[in-house]
Design a protein around this motif. Structure first.
Motif, short mmCIF file in Angstrom:
data_model
loop_
_atom_site.label_atom_id
_atom_site.label_comp_id
_atom_site.label_asym_id
_atom_site.label_seq_id
_atom_site.Cartn_x
_atom_site.Cartn_y
_atom_site.Cartn_z
N PRO A 107 -4.93 -7.56 1.14
CA PRO A 107 -3.90 -6.80 0.42
C PRO A 107 -4.48 -5.88 -0.66
CG PRO A 107 -3.27 -9.10 0.59
CD PRO A 107 -4.67 -9.00 1.09
N ILE A 108 -5.59 -6.28 -1.26
CA ILE A 108 -6.22 -5.43 -2.28
C ILE A 108 -6.74 -4.16 -1.64
CG2 ILE A 108 -8.11 -5.29 -3.95
CD1 ILE A 108 -7.79 -8.34 -4.33
N ILE A 109 -7.39 -4.29 -0.49
CA ILE A 109 -7.89 -3.12 0.24
C ILE A 109 -6.73 -2.22 0.65
CG2 ILE A 109 -9.09 -2.37 2.33
CD1 ILE A 109 -10.78 -4.98 2.03
N THR A 110 -5.63 -2.84 1.09
CA THR A 110 -4.45 -2.06 1.47
C THR A 110 -3.89 -1.30 0.27
OG1 THR A 110 -3.92 -3.68 3.17
CG2 THR A 110 -2.15 -2.21 2.48
N LEU A 111 -3.82 -1.95 -0.88
CA LEU A 111 -3.31 -1.31 -2.10
C LEU A 111 -4.19 -0.13 -2.50
CD1 LEU A 111 -1.10 -2.11 -4.45
CD2 LEU A 111 -3.22 -2.49 -5.70
N ILE A 112 -5.50 -0.33 -2.47
CA ILE A 112 -6.43 0.74 -2.83
C ILE A 112 -6.33 1.89 -1.84
CG2 ILE A 112 -8.88 1.33 -3.05
CD1 ILE A 112 -9.29 -1.57 -4.12
N ALA A 113 -6.29 1.58 -0.55
CA ALA A 113 -6.20 2.62 0.48
C ALA A 113 -4.90 3.40 0.35
CB ALA A 113 -6.32 2.01 1.87
N SER A 114 -3.79 2.72 0.08
CA SER A 114 -2.51 3.43 -0.06
C SER A 114 -2.53 4.35 -1.28
CB SER A 114 -1.34 2.45 -0.12
OG SER A 114 -1.37 1.73 -1.33
N ALA A 115 -3.21 3.93 -2.32
CA ALA A 115 -3.30 4.77 -3.53
C ALA A 115 -4.20 5.99 -3.26
CB ALA A 115 -3.84 3.97 -4.70
N LEU A 117 -5.38 7.23 -0.15
CA LEU A 117 -5.06 8.05 1.03
C LEU A 117 -3.64 8.60 1.03
CD1 LEU A 117 -6.77 5.82 3.74
CD2 LEU A 117 -7.68 7.88 2.65
N LEU A 118 -2.71 7.82 0.51
CA LEU A 118 -1.30 8.24 0.54
C LEU A 118 -0.77 8.70 -0.80
CD1 LEU A 118 0.09 5.34 2.77
CD2 LEU A 118 -0.60 7.64 3.49
N GLY A 119 -1.57 8.52 -1.84
CA GLY A 119 -1.15 8.95 -3.16
C GLY A 119 -0.07 8.08 -3.78
N GLU A 120 0.08 6.84 -3.31
CA GLU A 120 1.09 5.95 -3.87
C GLU A 120 0.65 5.46 -5.25
OE1 GLU A 120 2.05 2.79 -1.21
OE2 GLU A 120 2.79 4.14 0.34
N VAL A 125 2.94 -4.80 -11.06
CA VAL A 125 2.99 -5.95 -10.15
C VAL A 125 1.79 -5.91 -9.21
CG1 VAL A 125 4.32 -7.05 -8.30
CG2 VAL A 125 5.50 -6.14 -10.29
N GLY A 126 1.41 -4.71 -8.76
CA GLY A 126 0.24 -4.56 -7.90
C GLY A 126 -1.04 -4.99 -8.60
N TYR A 127 -1.19 -4.55 -9.85
CA TYR A 127 -2.38 -4.94 -10.63
C TYR A 127 -2.42 -6.45 -10.88
CZ TYR A 127 -3.44 -0.04 -11.59
OH TYR A 127 -3.75 1.29 -11.47
N VAL A 128 -1.27 -7.02 -11.24
CA VAL A 128 -1.21 -8.46 -11.49
C VAL A 128 -1.50 -9.23 -10.20
CG1 VAL A 128 0.32 -10.38 -12.13
CG2 VAL A 128 0.33 -8.25 -13.47
N GLY A 129 -0.91 -8.76 -9.11
CA GLY A 129 -1.15 -9.41 -7.82
C GLY A 129 -2.61 -9.37 -7.41
#
Length: 147
Positions: A107-115, A117-120, A125-129
């Motif tokens: 999930p951490i890799i997914t969060l970083i990739a979405s930020a 590659l997708l600009g999300e 909550v993401g940082y805490v998670g």
């Protein structure tokens, strides 16, 4: 309240754990490529009847189109077969428990990739998670070394 999704998630985690433990036992007798080839083959053989058995969802002639077959091939070879081979080598090298522990980093890799590659935007909550996941993996790794 509908617990079906939670039950399915729990069932998937249990199945993955059983698969990893069985894979660890089999790797003592068979090569990684042999186990992966068998897993992939029997997975495909058991999936095909479901495509044929429920034709009202998708007409069978759709499966004969080049785009559909090329997508099946891509998903089957790259997303399944190669993933199973990499996972089998990982289990053999790290062991089932340690390898499964590192799955939590996904999930951490997914969060970083979405930020990236997708600009999300990443929320608090993401940082805490991410922090809790890293802490849990670190604690688990430390506890396994103490044994």
């Amino acid at each position: 309240m509908k617990p079906l999704g939670d039950l399915l998630s729990l069932s998937a985690a249990v199945c993955w754990s059983v698969y990893s433990l069985v894979l660890r036992k089999l790797s003592a007798f068979y090569t990684v490529m042999f186990i992966s080839r068998k897993t992939f083959f029997y997975g495909m053989v058991t999936a095909i009847p479901f495509l044929i058995a429920i034709p009202e969802h998708t007409p069978l002639d759709v499966y004969l189109q080049f785009d559909v077959w090329s997508n099946f091939l891509f998903l089957g070879v790259f997303c399944s077969m190669i993933a199973f081979i990499i996972w089998a080598f990982t289990i053999k090298g790290l062991g089932a428990i340690k390898a499964n522990n590192y799955l939590y980093i996904q999930p951490i890799i997914t969060l970083i990739a979405s930020a990236l590659l997708l600009g999300e935007k990443v929320s608090i909550v993401g940082y805490v998670g991410c922090s809790l996941i890293l802490l849990g993996v670190w604690i688990s790794d430390r506890m396994s070394r103490c044994r």
